[in-house]
Write an enzyme that holds these catalytic residues in place. Structure first.
Site, PDB file in Angstrom:
ATOM      1  N   CYS A 119       0.868  -1.175   0.000  1.00  0.00           N
ATOM      2  CA  CYS A 119       0.000   0.000   0.000  1.00  0.00           C
ATOM      3  C   CYS A 119       0.907   1.228   0.000  1.00  0.00           C
ATOM      4  O   CYS A 119       2.074   1.116  -0.383  1.00  0.00           O
ATOM      5  CB  CYS A 119      -0.981  -0.021   1.182  1.00  0.00           C
ATOM      6  SG  CYS A 119      -0.238   0.144   2.816  1.00  0.00           S
TER       7      CYS A 119
ATOM      8  N   ASN B 113       2.455   1.434   4.371  1.00  0.00           N
ATOM      9  CA  ASN B 113       2.713   0.166   5.065  1.00  0.00           C
ATOM     10  C   ASN B 113       2.403   0.243   6.562  1.00  0.00           C
ATOM     11  O   ASN B 113       3.076  -0.380   7.370  1.00  0.00           O
ATOM     12  CB  ASN B 113       4.149  -0.303   4.818  1.00  0.00           C
ATOM     13  CG  ASN B 113       4.433  -1.742   5.246  1.00  0.00           C
ATOM     14  OD1 ASN B 113       5.536  -2.056   5.654  1.00  0.00           O
ATOM     15  ND2 ASN B 113       3.452  -2.612   5.158  1.00  0.00           N
TER      16      ASN B 113
ATOM     17  N   CYS C 296      -1.307   0.603   7.463  1.00  0.00           N
ATOM     18  CA  CYS C 296      -2.741   0.307   7.610  1.00  0.00           C
ATOM     19  C   CYS C 296      -3.154  -0.917   6.793  1.00  0.00           C
ATOM     20  O   CYS C 296      -3.286  -2.012   7.323  1.00  0.00           O
ATOM     21  CB  CYS C 296      -3.601   1.506   7.191  1.00  0.00           C
ATOM     22  SG  CYS C 296      -3.414   2.968   8.214  1.00  0.00           S
ATOM     23  N   ARG C 297      -3.324  -0.707   5.494  1.00  0.00           N
ATOM     24  CA  ARG C 297      -3.896  -1.758   4.653  1.00  0.00           C
ATOM     25  C   ARG C 297      -2.981  -2.950   4.458  1.00  0.00           C
ATOM     26  O   ARG C 297      -3.405  -4.099   4.632  1.00  0.00           O
ATOM     27  CB  ARG C 297      -4.288  -1.183   3.284  1.00  0.00           C
ATOM     28  CG  ARG C 297      -5.412  -0.177   3.370  1.00  0.00           C
ATOM     29  CD  ARG C 297      -5.674   0.496   2.047  1.00  0.00           C
ATOM     30  NE  ARG C 297      -4.560   1.380   1.699  1.00  0.00           N
ATOM     31  CZ  ARG C 297      -4.422   1.982   0.540  1.00  0.00           C
ATOM     32  NH1 ARG C 297      -5.308   1.791  -0.414  1.00  0.00           N
ATOM     33  NH2 ARG C 297      -3.401   2.786   0.324  1.00  0.00           N
ATOM     34  N   SER C 298      -1.734  -2.725   4.061  1.00  0.00           N
ATOM     35  CA  SER C 298      -0.869  -3.883   3.759  1.00  0.00           C
ATOM     36  C   SER C 298      -0.517  -4.706   4.989  1.00  0.00           C
ATOM     37  O   SER C 298      -0.479  -5.937   4.891  1.00  0.00           O
ATOM     38  CB  SER C 298       0.369  -3.466   2.958  1.00  0.00           C
ATOM     39  OG  SER C 298       1.133  -2.498   3.628  1.00  0.00           O
TER      40      SER C 298
ATOM     41  N   ASP D 278      -8.450   3.187   1.738  1.00  0.00           N
ATOM     42  CA  ASP D 278      -7.466   3.550   2.756  1.00  0.00           C
ATOM     43  C   ASP D 278      -8.202   4.111   3.968  1.00  0.00           C
ATOM     44  O   ASP D 278      -8.828   5.166   3.877  1.00  0.00           O
ATOM     45  CB  ASP D 278      -6.503   4.592   2.183  1.00  0.00           C
ATOM     46  CG  ASP D 278      -5.340   4.898   3.100  1.00  0.00           C
ATOM     47  OD1 ASP D 278      -5.374   4.495   4.285  1.00  0.00           O
ATOM     48  OD2 ASP D 278      -4.391   5.548   2.637  1.00  0.00           O
TER      49      ASP D 278
END
Length: 154
Positions: free
Chosen positions: A10, A13, A15-17, A125
């Site tokens: 993302c 690095n 939150c999402r990933s 996000d």
């Protein structure tokens, strides 16, 4: 057969990933499948940092402790180290395509393309939102993790 290796990418690095990394680790463990999993960001603003506290809380609610994860920036070497690299949205996919070396061996794609009804979509996000956004992200990355494990074990 070589052990599959997956990198989720993302922007920062945090939150999402990392949530995608945790979801795939959990799904692979449930399925008894060996998979190497990591995450990274296209940017380096958070390199060395732990995931966002809201991401940590969300993962923990779902049985995964990501407090020990450390953000890092994706490198050109990752395109040869991993068998699969999944971007969490189209902007990060474009950035990955732009930096991929000519001799890249990783299969590059958009994470939600693993879900037939979500092709072309990005994982939202949640950084600037509230806890509900992190739950929605967890739901998305968990569904993709289930699909990915099914694909890798087919």
């Amino acid at each position: 057969m070589t052990t599959p290796s997956v990198l989720f990418v993302c922007l920062g690095n945090i939150c999402r990933s990392p949530l995608a990394e945790a979801a795939l680790r959990a799904e692979a463990a449930r399925a008894g499948v060996e998979i190497v999993v990591d995450s990274a960001g296209t940017g380096n603003w958070h390199a060395g940092d732990a995931p966002d506290r809201r991401a940590q809380a969300t993962a923990l609610r779902h049985g995964s402790d990501i407090s020990g994860y450390t953000a890092r920036q994706v490198t050109r070497a990752d395109f040869g180290r991993f068998s699969h690299i999944f971007a969490l949205d189209t902007e990060n996919l474009a950035d990955l395509q732009a930096i991929a070396p000519a001799d890249a061996t990783a299969e590059l794609g958009l994470l939600l393309d693993l879900l037939p009804d979500r092709v072309g979509e990005g994982v939202i996000d949640p950084y600037y939102g509230d806890a509900d956004g992190f739950e929605a992200t967890w739901s998305d990355v968990s569904a993709a993790a289930r699909a990915l494990v099914a694909r890798l074990t087919a």
